[in-house]
Motif scaffolding. Sequence first.
Motif, PDB file in Angstrom:
ATOM      1  N   VAL A  29       3.629  -4.078 -12.537  1.00  0.00           N
ATOM      2  CA  VAL A  29       3.731  -3.169 -11.388  1.00  0.00           C
ATOM      3  C   VAL A  29       3.855  -1.727 -11.855  1.00  0.00           C
ATOM      4  O   VAL A  29       3.193  -0.824 -11.325  1.00  0.00           O
ATOM      5  CB  VAL A  29       4.935  -3.551 -10.499  1.00  0.00           C
ATOM      6  N   THR A  32       0.462  -0.526 -13.355  1.00  0.00           N
ATOM      7  CA  THR A  32      -0.515  -0.239 -12.308  1.00  0.00           C
ATOM      8  C   THR A  32      -0.133   1.029 -11.550  1.00  0.00           C
ATOM      9  O   THR A  32      -1.002   1.807 -11.146  1.00  0.00           O
ATOM     10  CB  THR A  32      -0.629  -1.420 -11.332  1.00  0.00           C
ATOM     11  N   VAL A  60      -7.768   1.245  -5.196  1.00  0.00           N
ATOM     12  CA  VAL A  60      -6.680   0.292  -4.936  1.00  0.00           C
ATOM     13  C   VAL A  60      -7.129  -1.164  -5.125  1.00  0.00           C
ATOM     14  O   VAL A  60      -6.484  -1.919  -5.869  1.00  0.00           O
ATOM     15  CB  VAL A  60      -6.077   0.511  -3.530  1.00  0.00           C
ATOM     16  N   ILE A  64      -5.738  -3.740  -8.171  1.00  0.00           N
ATOM     17  CA  ILE A  64      -5.077  -5.013  -7.835  1.00  0.00           C
ATOM     18  C   ILE A  64      -5.820  -6.174  -8.493  1.00  0.00           C
ATOM     19  O   ILE A  64      -5.204  -7.079  -9.073  1.00  0.00           O
ATOM     20  CB  ILE A  64      -5.016  -5.210  -6.309  1.00  0.00           C
ATOM     21  N   LEU A  68      -4.531  -8.826 -11.216  1.00  0.00           N
ATOM     22  CA  LEU A  68      -4.582 -10.230 -10.808  1.00  0.00           C
ATOM     23  C   LEU A  68      -5.300 -11.076 -11.856  1.00  0.00           C
ATOM     24  O   LEU A  68      -4.847 -12.174 -12.199  1.00  0.00           O
ATOM     25  CB  LEU A  68      -5.285 -10.346  -9.454  1.00  0.00           C
ATOM     26  N   GLY A 118       0.208  -9.463  -6.978  1.00  0.00           N
ATOM     27  CA  GLY A 118      -0.826  -8.714  -6.273  1.00  0.00           C
ATOM     28  C   GLY A 118      -0.300  -8.069  -5.000  1.00  0.00           C
ATOM     29  O   GLY A 118      -0.616  -6.911  -4.697  1.00  0.00           O
ATOM     30  N   ILE A 121       1.947  -5.107  -5.888  1.00  0.00           N
ATOM     31  CA  ILE A 121       1.149  -3.932  -6.257  1.00  0.00           C
ATOM     32  C   ILE A 121       0.527  -3.304  -5.016  1.00  0.00           C
ATOM     33  O   ILE A 121       0.456  -2.072  -4.890  1.00  0.00           O
ATOM     34  CB  ILE A 121       0.061  -4.326  -7.278  1.00  0.00           C
ATOM     35  N   LEU A 122       0.094  -4.140  -4.085  1.00  0.00           N
ATOM     36  CA  LEU A 122      -0.469  -3.637  -2.827  1.00  0.00           C
ATOM     37  C   LEU A 122       0.573  -2.818  -2.072  1.00  0.00           C
ATOM     38  O   LEU A 122       0.266  -1.737  -1.547  1.00  0.00           O
ATOM     39  CB  LEU A 122      -0.942  -4.809  -1.971  1.00  0.00           C
ATOM     40  N   ALA A 125       1.220   0.492  -3.869  1.00  0.00           N
ATOM     41  CA  ALA A 125       0.135   1.464  -3.697  1.00  0.00           C
ATOM     42  C   ALA A 125       0.347   2.343  -2.476  1.00  0.00           C
ATOM     43  O   ALA A 125      -0.108   3.494  -2.435  1.00  0.00           O
ATOM     44  CB  ALA A 125      -1.205   0.728  -3.586  1.00  0.00           C
ATOM     45  N   LEU A 143      -7.815 -12.945  -2.562  1.00  0.00           N
ATOM     46  CA  LEU A 143      -6.655 -12.900  -3.447  1.00  0.00           C
ATOM     47  C   LEU A 143      -6.307 -14.301  -3.948  1.00  0.00           C
ATOM     48  O   LEU A 143      -6.119 -14.512  -5.154  1.00  0.00           O
ATOM     49  CB  LEU A 143      -5.469 -12.295  -2.688  1.00  0.00           C
ATOM     50  N   SER A 184     -14.007  -1.198 -11.080  1.00  0.00           N
ATOM     51  CA  SER A 184     -12.613  -0.977 -10.692  1.00  0.00           C
ATOM     52  C   SER A 184     -12.376   0.473 -10.296  1.00  0.00           C
ATOM     53  O   SER A 184     -11.631   0.764  -9.362  1.00  0.00           O
ATOM     54  CB  SER A 184     -11.667  -1.345 -11.844  1.00  0.00           C
TER      55      SER A 184
END
Length: 253
Positions: A29, A32, A60, A64, A68, A118, A121-122, A125, A143, A184
């Motif tokens: 985390v 990222t 974003v 992720i 992942l 994931g 991290i979402l 963000a 996901l 990415s």
Amino acid sequence: MNIYAIRAIYFFELERTWRTLMQSIASPVISTSLYFVVFGSAIGSRMTEIDGISYGAFIVPGLIMLALLTESISNASFGIYMPKFSGTIYEILSAPISYVEIVIGYVGAAATKSIILGLLILATARFFVPFEIAHPLWMIIFLVLTAVTFSLFGFIIGIWADGFEKLQIIPLMIITPLAFLGGSFYSISMLPPLWQKITLFNPVVYLISGFRWSFYNVSDVNVAISVGMTLVFLVVCLTIVWWIFKTGSRLKS
């Protein structure tokens, strides 16, 4: 179906996450988040929009997906490698539990950890860039599919590896470069025509493109193809796992 055996393996693997919280959750985390700061804020403030989306928001889904892929492989490969390394794999193989139940326990735990990561991290963000999710259900489907598929791939790597260094070869030398080169941080439409065609041979392109479509309704390739490629890779991984348990290759030696 031996539910008790599956639960035992599943929760044992999940508990290992809490014992290594900094390595399993906090480190990815934070790493990222640094990408969001550097690319989203610093570089993003100097770049124009891509496909009508601010650069910070555009990256974003790619970031992720990058986390992942690597974490799904690492979680699953380490989870099955440690019983091999310590010799306890023979206790599992001799227990009244089928190969299917073993795979469900280990892969299910690895995929669960990756999905949680994931989603974290979402959520993180949101503190750096504003974004919307156009298709939340499809976002969850991509996901889960990606986490399960690459957890299976990591399970295969964990069985194949005969040393700790081999656990890192494919994630670091193959998956991470493919993710960086798979859109990415950019749209492949920004590349010269020849490189656009070459990039389509990168399987990670389809994963990132489909995942980004679930956010912004934009994609580099057709969404149906993205789903299809993910399912093909899932079937290939399932076939290899079936062959490994059928032959005992690298498992009983």
